[in-house]
Design a protein around this motif. Structure first.
Motif, PDB file in Angstrom:
ATOM      1  N   MET A   1      -1.325  -3.527  18.545  1.00 22.35           N
ATOM      2  CA  MET A   1      -2.111  -2.757  18.349  1.00 22.35           C
ATOM      3  C   MET A   1      -1.718  -1.902  16.496  1.00 22.35           C
ATOM      4  SD  MET A   1      -1.140   1.343  19.689  1.00 22.35           S
ATOM      5  CE  MET A   1      -1.773   0.577  21.764  1.00 22.35           C
ATOM      6  N   ARG A   2      -2.873  -1.570  16.276  1.00 26.35           N
ATOM      7  CA  ARG A   2      -2.113  -0.489  14.489  1.00 26.35           C
ATOM      8  C   ARG A   2      -2.199   0.428  14.531  1.00 26.35           C
ATOM      9  NH1 ARG A   2      -5.390  -4.032   9.775  1.00 26.35           N
ATOM     10  NH2 ARG A   2      -4.044  -4.923  10.665  1.00 26.35           N
ATOM     11  N   ILE A   3      -0.743   1.337  14.423  1.00 28.68           N
ATOM     12  CA  ILE A   3      -1.052   2.425  14.252  1.00 28.68           C
ATOM     13  C   ILE A   3      -0.756   3.628  12.959  1.00 28.68           C
ATOM     14  CG2 ILE A   3       0.865   4.521  14.974  1.00 28.68           C
ATOM     15  CD1 ILE A   3      -0.451   2.735  17.338  1.00 28.68           C
ATOM     16  N   ALA A   4      -1.605   4.702  11.948  1.00 29.31           N
ATOM     17  CA  ALA A   4      -1.057   4.785  10.873  1.00 29.31           C
ATOM     18  C   ALA A   4      -0.733   6.004  11.453  1.00 29.31           C
ATOM     19  CB  ALA A   4      -2.853   5.302  10.635  1.00 29.31           C
ATOM     20  N   PHE A   5       0.315   6.427  10.148  1.00 31.26           N
ATOM     21  CA  PHE A   5       1.482   7.666   9.803  1.00 31.26           C
ATOM     22  C   PHE A   5       0.618   8.024   8.881  1.00 31.26           C
ATOM     23  CE2 PHE A   5       3.574   4.658  12.385  1.00 31.26           C
ATOM     24  CZ  PHE A   5       4.106   4.694  13.442  1.00 31.26           C
ATOM     25  N   GLY A   6       0.786   9.432   8.370  1.00 27.60           N
ATOM     26  CA  GLY A   6       0.847  10.419   6.955  1.00 27.60           C
ATOM     27  C   GLY A   6       2.281  10.661   7.252  1.00 27.60           C
ATOM     28  N   VAL A   7       2.630  10.322   5.584  1.00 26.25           N
ATOM     29  CA  VAL A   7       4.916  10.352   5.616  1.00 26.25           C
ATOM     30  C   VAL A   7       4.110  12.000   4.235  1.00 26.25           C
ATOM     31  CG1 VAL A   7       6.025   9.353   4.507  1.00 26.25           C
ATOM     32  CG2 VAL A   7       4.769   8.601   6.294  1.00 26.25           C
ATOM     33  N   GLN A   8       5.099  12.835   4.004  1.00 23.75           N
ATOM     34  CA  GLN A   8       5.464  13.618   3.121  1.00 23.75           C
ATOM     35  C   GLN A   8       6.782  13.443   2.823  1.00 23.75           C
ATOM     36  OE1 GLN A   8       6.454  18.621   3.628  1.00 23.75           O
ATOM     37  NE2 GLN A   8       3.701  17.835   3.732  1.00 23.75           N
ATOM     38  N   TYR A   9       6.600  13.261   1.420  1.00 23.91           N
ATOM     39  CA  TYR A   9       8.602  13.247   1.434  1.00 23.91           C
ATOM     40  C   TYR A   9       8.483  13.350   0.024  1.00 23.91           C
ATOM     41  CZ  TYR A   9       5.927   8.905  -0.754  1.00 23.91           C
ATOM     42  OH  TYR A   9       4.930   8.291  -1.767  1.00 23.91           O
ATOM     43  N   ASP A  10       9.920  13.767  -0.505  1.00 20.63           N
ATOM     44  CA  ASP A  10      10.492  14.497  -1.547  1.00 20.63           C
ATOM     45  C   ASP A  10      11.030  13.261  -2.330  1.00 20.63           C
ATOM     46  OD1 ASP A  10      11.947  15.656  -3.737  1.00 20.63           O
ATOM     47  OD2 ASP A  10      12.548  17.206  -2.491  1.00 20.63           O
ATOM     48  N   GLY A  11      10.401  13.197  -3.422  1.00 23.82           N
ATOM     49  CA  GLY A  11      10.634  11.553  -4.129  1.00 23.82           C
ATOM     50  C   GLY A  11      12.048  11.514  -5.087  1.00 23.82           C
ATOM     51  N   ARG A  12      12.569  12.843  -5.374  1.00 22.86           N
ATOM     52  CA  ARG A  12      13.897  13.417  -6.071  1.00 22.86           C
ATOM     53  C   ARG A  12      14.990  11.783  -5.134  1.00 22.86           C
ATOM     54  NH1 ARG A  12      15.589  19.513  -6.201  1.00 22.86           N
ATOM     55  NH2 ARG A  12      14.277  18.893  -3.606  1.00 22.86           N
ATOM     56  N   PRO A  13      15.352  12.039  -4.635  1.00 26.36           N
ATOM     57  CA  PRO A  13      16.207  10.770  -3.475  1.00 26.36           C
ATOM     58  C   PRO A  13      16.040  10.102  -4.053  1.00 26.36           C
ATOM     59  CG  PRO A  13      16.045  13.182  -2.216  1.00 26.36           C
ATOM     60  CD  PRO A  13      14.953  12.481  -2.920  1.00 26.36           C
ATOM     61  N   PRO A  97      -9.547  -3.061  11.918  1.00 24.27           N
ATOM     62  CA  PRO A  97     -10.159  -3.444  10.363  1.00 24.27           C
ATOM     63  C   PRO A  97      -9.400  -2.139   9.332  1.00 24.27           C
ATOM     64  CG  PRO A  97     -12.086  -3.090  12.214  1.00 24.27           C
ATOM     65  CD  PRO A  97     -10.611  -2.903  13.059  1.00 24.27           C
ATOM     66  N   PHE A  98      -8.921  -1.219  10.172  1.00 24.31           N
ATOM     67  CA  PHE A  98      -7.562   0.299   9.464  1.00 24.31           C
ATOM     68  C   PHE A  98      -7.047  -0.586   8.500  1.00 24.31           C
ATOM     69  CE2 PHE A  98      -4.681   2.916   8.527  1.00 24.31           C
ATOM     70  CZ  PHE A  98      -5.862   3.970   7.481  1.00 24.31           C
ATOM     71  N   HIS A  99      -7.097  -0.363   7.236  1.00 29.80           N
ATOM     72  CA  HIS A  99      -5.984  -0.866   6.257  1.00 29.80           C
ATOM     73  C   HIS A  99      -5.499  -0.251   5.589  1.00 29.80           C
ATOM     74  CE1 HIS A  99      -3.379  -3.208   3.673  1.00 29.80           C
ATOM     75  NE2 HIS A  99      -3.753  -4.067   4.195  1.00 29.80           N
ATOM     76  N   ALA A 100      -4.293   0.642   5.323  1.00 27.25           N
ATOM     77  CA  ALA A 100      -4.043   1.789   4.560  1.00 27.25           C
ATOM     78  C   ALA A 100      -4.015   1.580   3.462  1.00 27.25           C
ATOM     79  CB  ALA A 100      -1.976   2.007   5.016  1.00 27.25           C
ATOM     80  N   ARG A 101      -4.209   0.342   3.198  1.00 29.41           N
ATOM     81  CA  ARG A 101      -4.319   0.239   1.087  1.00 29.41           C
ATOM     82  C   ARG A 101      -5.807  -0.287   0.690  1.00 29.41           C
ATOM     83  NH1 ARG A 101      -1.637  -4.651  -2.553  1.00 29.41           N
ATOM     84  NH2 ARG A 101      -3.092  -4.283  -4.615  1.00 29.41           N
ATOM     85  N   PHE A 102      -6.168  -1.106   2.002  1.00 27.77           N
ATOM     86  CA  PHE A 102      -7.603  -1.778   0.858  1.00 27.77           C
ATOM     87  C   PHE A 102      -8.987  -1.201   1.977  1.00 27.77           C
ATOM     88  CE2 PHE A 102      -4.826  -5.245   1.086  1.00 27.77           C
ATOM     89  CZ  PHE A 102      -4.879  -5.790  -0.235  1.00 27.77           C
TER      90      PHE A 102
END
Length: 269
Positions: A1-13, A97-102
């Protein structure tokens, strides 16, 4: 099974997105949290790597797993093991067929720039800063030459691993909101440091150090040494990743920046 996620982050640390041997990256923290929740190692594939200090509002990743959990459980369970500077916003099963990058056909970056005679301690790491006023009309006029398909070698890091420097820039918008200037860059893809290098050039034009025509000359030269220095990462946000409608990838929550994001309108071609 392929699972996609939306991720939010503060890049400072963090030391950027991509996993490193001694840790300290967003990917390391996310995979550690996924492993803790799933009780098995899970490898993430990301839509676009971000550098040290760069933030994510609409980053997208996927994993392949045999573990079956509800979307709500993936979100709440993974967030339980994440630091407060990273949060999964949504999870969704995807077809093979879904690919986060391609599968992504475009990316949108925001850059938030604070214009003030003195720097703000409250915005450290969250916004770029210049101490002199900028000419927005000059920056907009200079940016016009970047729209379309071009060889962006002049704005490419020497460490860039992209197969080609040719990219399609769909849109560059520049708007002012009080003491902030908001930039939006939308393209099919970006080179390493490309947005930060473009920002360095646009700010140089805005300060009056170069005429509007200079940016088109730099673009045509394909020579990195002719462009302005790489601008600070502080105000750079990966805002949105575009996918075909058939995947129904949820839109990023763009109103999360403390001072507000002016892009209430969707990016259009």
């Amino acid at each position: 099974m392929r699972i996609a996620f939306g991720v939010q982050y503060d890049g400072r640390p963090f030391r950027g997105w991509q996993s490193q041997r001694d840790g300290g990256t967003v990917q390391d923290e996310l995979e550690r949290a996924l492993c803790a929740f799933a009780q098995t190692p899970l490898k993430t594939i990301v839509a676009g790597r971000t550098d040290t200090g760069v933030h994510g509002l609409g980053q997208v990743v996927h994993i392949d797993t045999e573990l079956e959990r509800t979307e709500f459980s993936w979100v709440r369970g993974t967030n339980t093991f994440l630091p407060e500077t990273i949060a999964v916003q949504w999870a969704k099963p995807m077809p093979e067929p879904f690919h986060a990058r391609f599968s992504a056909f475009e990316r949108t970056y925001f850059y938030v720039l604070h214009v003030s005679a003195v720097r703000s301690a409250m915005l450290a790491g969250l916004s770029g800063w210049v101490h002199t006023p900028l000419d927005l009309d000059a920056m907009r006029a200079a940016a016009a030459c970047l729209i379309g398909e071009h060889d962006f070698s002049a704005f490419r890091s020497s460490q860039c691993q992209a197969k080609t420097p040719v990219k399609q820039m769909h849109q560059i918008d520049i708007r002012q909101q009080g003491s902030f200037i908001h930039f939006r860059f939308r393209a099919n893809a970006f080179l390493h440091h490309m947005v930060r290098n473009l920002m360095g050039c646009l700010v140089a034009v805005g300060r009056g150090r170069y005429p509007v025509e200079w940016l088109s000359e730099v673009l045509a030269s394909r020579e990195r040494h002719l462009a302005a220095p790489t601008f600070m990462p502080d105000g750079l946000y990966l805002a949105q990743v575009g996918y075909p409608e058939k995947f129904a990838v949820p839109a990023a929550t763009l109103a999360s920046v403390p001072w507000g994001v002016v892009w209430s309108d969707p990016a259009t071609s």
